[in-house]
Scaffold this motif. Structure first.
Motif, PDB file in Angstrom:
ATOM      1  N   GLY A  54       7.461  -0.412   0.250  1.00 56.89           N
ATOM      2  CA  GLY A  54       8.516  -0.713   1.212  1.00 56.89           C
ATOM      3  C   GLY A  54       8.102  -0.536   2.664  1.00 56.89           C
ATOM      4  O   GLY A  54       8.938  -0.405   3.549  1.00 56.89           O
ATOM      5  N   PHE A  55       6.801  -0.541   2.903  1.00 57.28           N
ATOM      6  CA  PHE A  55       6.251  -0.337   4.248  1.00 57.28           C
ATOM      7  C   PHE A  55       6.756   0.958   4.877  1.00 57.28           C
ATOM      8  O   PHE A  55       7.068   1.006   6.063  1.00 57.28           O
ATOM      9  N   GLU A  56       6.813   2.002   4.071  1.00 52.57           N
ATOM     10  CA  GLU A  56       7.151   3.336   4.571  1.00 52.57           C
ATOM     11  C   GLU A  56       5.861   3.963   5.094  1.00 52.57           C
ATOM     12  O   GLU A  56       4.982   4.315   4.308  1.00 52.57           O
ATOM     13  N   ASN A 115       6.233  -9.321  -2.467  1.00 48.40           N
ATOM     14  CA  ASN A 115       5.093  -8.683  -3.133  1.00 48.40           C
ATOM     15  C   ASN A 115       4.461  -7.621  -2.234  1.00 48.40           C
ATOM     16  O   ASN A 115       4.091  -6.540  -2.708  1.00 48.40           O
ATOM     17  N   PHE A 116       4.325  -7.933  -0.942  1.00 53.95           N
ATOM     18  CA  PHE A 116       3.803  -6.951   0.011  1.00 53.95           C
ATOM     19  C   PHE A 116       4.684  -5.711   0.041  1.00 53.95           C
ATOM     20  O   PHE A 116       4.182  -4.586   0.036  1.00 53.95           O
ATOM     21  N   ARG A 117       5.992  -5.917   0.082  1.00 47.68           N
ATOM     22  CA  ARG A 117       6.910  -4.776   0.143  1.00 47.68           C
ATOM     23  C   ARG A 117       6.774  -3.880  -1.082  1.00 47.68           C
ATOM     24  O   ARG A 117       6.814  -2.657  -0.955  1.00 47.68           O
ATOM     25  N   LYS A 118       6.613  -4.482  -2.241  1.00 49.62           N
ATOM     26  CA  LYS A 118       6.418  -3.692  -3.470  1.00 49.62           C
ATOM     27  C   LYS A 118       5.076  -2.979  -3.439  1.00 49.62           C
ATOM     28  O   LYS A 118       4.977  -1.785  -3.730  1.00 49.62           O
ATOM     29  N   ILE A 170      -6.354   1.729  -2.303  1.00 47.38           N
ATOM     30  CA  ILE A 170      -7.033   0.549  -1.756  1.00 47.38           C
ATOM     31  C   ILE A 170      -7.514  -0.346  -2.896  1.00 47.38           C
ATOM     32  O   ILE A 170      -7.327  -1.563  -2.859  1.00 47.38           O
ATOM     33  N   ALA A 171      -8.088   0.253  -3.927  1.00 43.01           N
ATOM     34  CA  ALA A 171      -8.547  -0.520  -5.095  1.00 43.01           C
ATOM     35  C   ALA A 171      -7.364  -1.218  -5.767  1.00 43.01           C
ATOM     36  O   ALA A 171      -7.472  -2.382  -6.168  1.00 43.01           O
ATOM     37  N   ARG A 172      -6.241  -0.516  -5.877  1.00 44.91           N
ATOM     38  CA  ARG A 172      -5.029  -1.115  -6.474  1.00 44.91           C
ATOM     39  C   ARG A 172      -4.604  -2.332  -5.661  1.00 44.91           C
ATOM     40  O   ARG A 172      -4.313  -3.393  -6.213  1.00 44.91           O
ATOM     41  N   LEU A 173      -4.582  -2.193  -4.348  1.00 42.84           N
ATOM     42  CA  LEU A 173      -4.154  -3.296  -3.488  1.00 42.84           C
ATOM     43  C   LEU A 173      -5.143  -4.456  -3.526  1.00 42.84           C
ATOM     44  O   LEU A 173      -4.737  -5.623  -3.525  1.00 42.84           O
ATOM     45  N   LEU A 174      -6.414  -4.146  -3.570  1.00 42.81           N
ATOM     46  CA  LEU A 174      -7.427  -5.205  -3.653  1.00 42.81           C
ATOM     47  C   LEU A 174      -7.325  -5.982  -4.960  1.00 42.81           C
ATOM     48  O   LEU A 174      -7.745  -7.135  -5.033  1.00 42.81           O
ATOM     49  N   GLY A 175      -6.737  -5.374  -5.975  1.00 49.11           N
ATOM     50  CA  GLY A 175      -6.562  -6.046  -7.252  1.00 49.11           C
ATOM     51  C   GLY A 175      -5.226  -6.743  -7.414  1.00 49.11           C
ATOM     52  O   GLY A 175      -4.952  -7.348  -8.446  1.00 49.11           O
TER      53      GLY A 175
END
Length: 189
Positions: free
Chosen positions: A65-67, A58-61, A79-84
């Motif tokens: 891909g941690f680019e 899930n983190f990679r997606k 940031i808002a997308r990730l917080l959700g």
């Protein structure tokens, strides 16, 4: 067939055992993969590694891909997308830290510094071979992890204290902290 002797830390969880048997302590030299692992270790702060391991895909997606090139351009909308995103650890400081660290990574690269070479310098470019008989002997930080942490912080990296750096060094094979009786210790010596 009998089970091989392992370190005591992986539980009976097949995901944890597979991580121990195939990944943990294997020397990693790819700069992008090292950035990913350092970021995941930062997200782990205060949590069990198995929590991160279960969410790693899930983190990679979520983090492209941690680019570092992509993460460095993240804005408030990202940031808002990730917080959700319930599939990752939704900690604003850690998310913002990964973005700041991606920018620091790119700055190093622009200055001609290989992230891999930079990190491996803290162990003289090779794996430190330890010979612990029990996990109770394994330190949580060392002079090398303290030096790495201090230098990473001066370069702008976040969530990279000496304990996080030591866990990172163990995971990416900068130190061989499999106990001496573990079947992986000899394989990685």
């Amino acid at each position: 067939m009998t089970e091989p002797v392992r370190c005591s830390w992986p539980s009976s969880d097949p995901l944890y055992i597979d991580y121990h048997d195939r990944e943990w302590g294997v020397p990693e030299r790819d700069s992008r993969a090292l950035y990913e692992k350092l970021m995941l270790d930062g997200f782990q702060a205060g949590l069990a590694w198995i929590t991160i391991l279960r969410k790693r895909d899930n983190f990679r997606k979520a983090f492209d891909g941690f680019e570092p090139e992509r993460i460095a351009r993240y804005d408030q909308q990202d940031i808002a997308r990730l917080l959700g995103d319930a599939g990752i650890i939704r900690h604003r400081g850690k998310i913002e830290g990964a973005i700041t660290s991606a920018r620091a990574y790119l700055e190093m690269r622009e200055q001609g510094t290989s992230f891999s070479d930079y990190l491996w310098q803290f162990t003289g470019g090779k794996t430190i071979q330890n010979h612990w008989t029990g996990m109770d002997q394994v330190p949580t930080e060392t002079a090398e992890s303290r030096a790495m942490s201090k230098d990473l912080k001066t370069r702008g990296f976040k969530f990279c204290g000496p304990t996080i750096c030591y866990a990172f060094m163990q995971a990416v094979g900068m130190v061989n902290d499999h106990t001496a009786s573990c079947f992986r210790h000899k394989e990685l010596s």
